[in-house]
Write a protein that holds these residues in place. Structure first.
Motif: not given
Length: 689
Positions: A191-210, A214-223
């Motif tokens: 009855l509950n075999f398939l979730p509504s969203v792909d877990p791999e996709t959600v995990l990938q999105t979470g890792h990219e967001l994290l 965790q990094q500096r959004r603006f690194n001042g590389s352009d001065g």
């Protein structure tokens, strides 16, 4: 709610108390206080409690708004966040509002507001806030991209929503699989075999967001100025990490549930598919191979058999693909380590592997046999074409234009014969290899006697090799005859070329004789030396003439052997004789002149060198007359050309050369004449003395 973010900015800057700076850019259209209040509530929910405790500095940018709007916003801050706000900086426009009104209103509301309100120009805002904490709109250097912040916040909100929903679904599936009753377990999982969203996709999105957080959004590389993560993002990091940890845990349990269910269904499917593969390979598959035994008698026949075998392989490949898939599935189930299924799985795997490997070995043997037969017939066809080409070349009569073309033809003939030798050796190797494979075919007889069929194949292979050997031997015999003839022709052309060269050399010697052998010497000794050199020069010419005659005689012998007509007999020999005759005439004339010059110089030197005390020794008038006669005769001979048998004439040297030689002779004759006069009149000698 996120569409309201444009009403407020958390730019990431901080005041001197390390409190966050909240920017409110106002314009004429922003009059809905409810929307402003909702947006402010949301933004204030983002920072941590520790960050909120340090208070906020609010910059109300009223340069594009009206005073009543600014006042309303300030009062709204008092109603929404009175405790969090420590300072409000109202940036006034260039066209200043009524000072009395603004001053009076803020002064009157100061105690009730609970925070200080400062009215300041944009260029003086740095008195209260460091420039590095202000954006360029307020004369600062802080870099802030609101759309970038907004996009990241949208990703965070989306991830939070999807991950929370997914966690609930996975927990429901996993909790259902933990029930004790097997039927309830299977039913809940179905009855509950398939979730509504792909877990791999959600995990990938979470890792990219994290990673972004965790990094500096603006690194001042352009001065630009380097930017440190905002407090809202620092707060979001543990939320994302916590959600990711929960997702990984639930997803791992979910994968285990799926694996167990898949394993149960795979076992039944594997058993059915294994029997299908085994039954086909031992039935129709083996029958197809039993019907194939020949190797063909040509390339086309072998290719046809190979094409037929490829069709058989294609049918087997489909079942082999099923075998590979089944073997992987069985290996996966064996690695799972369920003891109740190990014996049955290993038995199925062994049975399937034995049948497939045996059938694959038979297919491979047949394919190798056909490939070897195709290569054998290919080499035989190439060798046959080479022999045909060599025979065609030998059947064409040789009519080269010169020795170089004969050498080229002979080289080509040798190369073709060598190529035939290599081809025949390759045919023997291919044939022997094919015979070895056929001799091993009995072990792959597919349950039938192939002795008769093998004998036909062996007889065909041996017959092809014997036929090629006979054809090659006949060509070798013809090549030997052609090689001898061509070598004789090379020698003939060489003799003719060398004979023509001898004529050229003799002509050059004749030309050198007439143009450079001019001098007669200044005295008897020098003239004798010139005569000796001339005789050696004549010997060289004689050797050249004899060499040419020998070459022409050799061409006659070669032409008789080759039964052809020499071109030298009608051209080179007359030229050689003509040039030699001209050289002989010119040489004899040169000898006569040198001998006369020797006689003249010898007598003249004898008279001129005799001592005056013995005049009786040279007082012979006949001797003076003889010297004078020889001198005149020599002078006359210098003016006479050399006349050849064909009537043509040729002079020695140029007129100036002859004039110089004649002048020297005349000078010597004058000295002799003077000597004669002195002898006739001795008193002249006394007077001169």
């Amino acid at each position: 709610m996120l569409y309201l973010y444009l009403f407020f900015f958390l730019i990431g800057g901080k005041d001197r108390r390390s409190g966050l700076i909240l920017t409110i850019p106002l314009c004429l259209e922003q009059t809905n206080m409810d929307e402003l209040s909702v947006t402010l509530d949301y933004l204030l929910s983002i920072p941590s409690e520790k960050c909120k405790a340090r208070g906020f500095t609010v910059i109300v940018d009223g340069r594009k708004s009206q005073w009543n709007v600014v006042k309303t916003v300030v009062l709204m801050l008092q109603n929404v966040v009175p405790a969090e706000v420590s300072l409000v900086c109202v940036v006034k426009p260039d066209e200043f509002w009524d000072k009395k009104v603004t001053h009076f209103c803020f002064w009157k509301e100061k105690d009730r507001l609970g925070f200080e309100v400062i009215l300041v120009s944009a260029n003086k805002l740095t008195r209260y806030i460091e420039p590095c904490q202000l954006t360029e709109d307020f004369g600062g250097s802080l870099t802030y991209d609101h759309m970038d912040w907004l996009n990241k916040r949208l990703v965070f909100e989306k991830f939070t929503k999807e991950s929370t929903s997914l966690l609930d679904e996975l927990a429901l599936i996993n909790n259902g699989s933990d029930k004790g009753n097997q039927q309830e377990k299977e039913r809940s999982v179905d009855l509950n075999f398939l979730p509504s969203v792909d877990p791999e996709t959600v995990l990938q999105t979470g890792h990219e967001l994290l990673s972004e957080l965790q990094q500096r959004r603006f690194n001042g590389s352009d001065g630009g100025v380097s930017w440190s993560p905002m407090d809202d993002e620092l707060l979001a990091q543990p939320q994302v990490m916590k959600l990711l940890d929960s997702l990984r845990e639930q997803y791992t349990r979910y994968q285990e549930v799926c694996r167990l269910r898949s394993k149960r269904t795979q076992l039944e499917e594997i058993q059915q598919k294994v029997m299908q593969v085994v039954n086909w390979l031992e039935g129709p598959g083996s029958e197809q191979l039993r019907a194939q035994w020949g190797i063909g008698d040509s390339i086309r026949a072998s290719q046809a058999l190979q094409q037929k075998h490829e069709e058989i392989e294609s049918q087997h490949s489909e079942w082999f693909a099923v075998y590979v898939e089944l073997n992987q599935q069985i290996a996966a189930l064996l690695n799972a380590g369920d003891e109740e299924d190990l014996v049955e799985l290993k038995s199925l795997q062994q049975q399937l592997s034995d049948v497939c490997y045996r059938q694959a070995s038979q297919l491979e043997f047949r394919q190798n046999l056909l490939q070897a037969a195709l290569e054998f017939h290919g080499v035989a066809q190439d060798l046959s074409q080479q022999l045909d080409g060599l025979l065609g070349m030998l059947c064409v009569d040789v009519a080269p234009a010169d020795g170089a073309s004969i050498q080229q033809t002979l080289k080509l003939l040798e190369e073709k014969l060598k190529s035939v030798d290599v081809g025949l050796q390759g045919l023997r190797e291919k044939g022997q290899g094919l015979l070895d494979q056929i001799s091993n075919q009995a072990s792959w007889a597919y349950g039938k006697d192939v002795t008769i069929e093998n004998k036909e194949n062996v007889d065909h292979i041996q017959g092809v090799m014997e036929d090629m050997q006979l054809r090659k031997q006949r060509c070798e015999d013809m090549v030997d005859v052609r090689r001898l003839k061509m070598l004789q022709m090379v020698q003939l052309f060489k003799c003719e070329e060398d004979a023509a060269q001898a004529v050229e050399w003799l002509s050059e010697l004749l030309d050198a004789l007439l143009k450079t052998h001019i001098r007669l010497g200044d005295d008897a000794q020098e003239t004798k030396v010139l005569l000796e050199k001339h005789r050696k020069f004549v010997d060289v010419a004689q050797s050249t003439y004899d060499y040419g005659r020998q070459l022409l005689q050799a061409t006659v012998v070669l032409c008789q052997s080759l039964r052809c007509t020499s071109r030298s007999s009608g051209d080179t020999l007359p030229r050689l004789n003509r040039v030699w005759k001209q050289f002989t005439i010119a040489s004899e004339e040169r000898v006569h002149r040198l001998e006369m010059a020797i006689a003249f110089h010898s007598n003249a030197e004898k008279i001129l060198q005799d001592c005056p005390e013995e005049p009786e020794a040279i007082n012979d008038e006949e001797q003076f007359d003889e010297i004078e006669a020889v001198g005149k005769s020599l002078l006359d001979r210098l003016t006479v050309p050399v006349v050849y048998p064909d009537g043509t004439e040729q002079y020695f040297g140029s007129p100036s050369d002859m004039a110089s030689t004649a002048e020297h002779i005349r000078d010597r004759m004058k000295l002799v004449s003077l000597k004669r006069q002195q002898l006739r009149h001795p008193e002249m000698m006394t007077t001169e003395s």
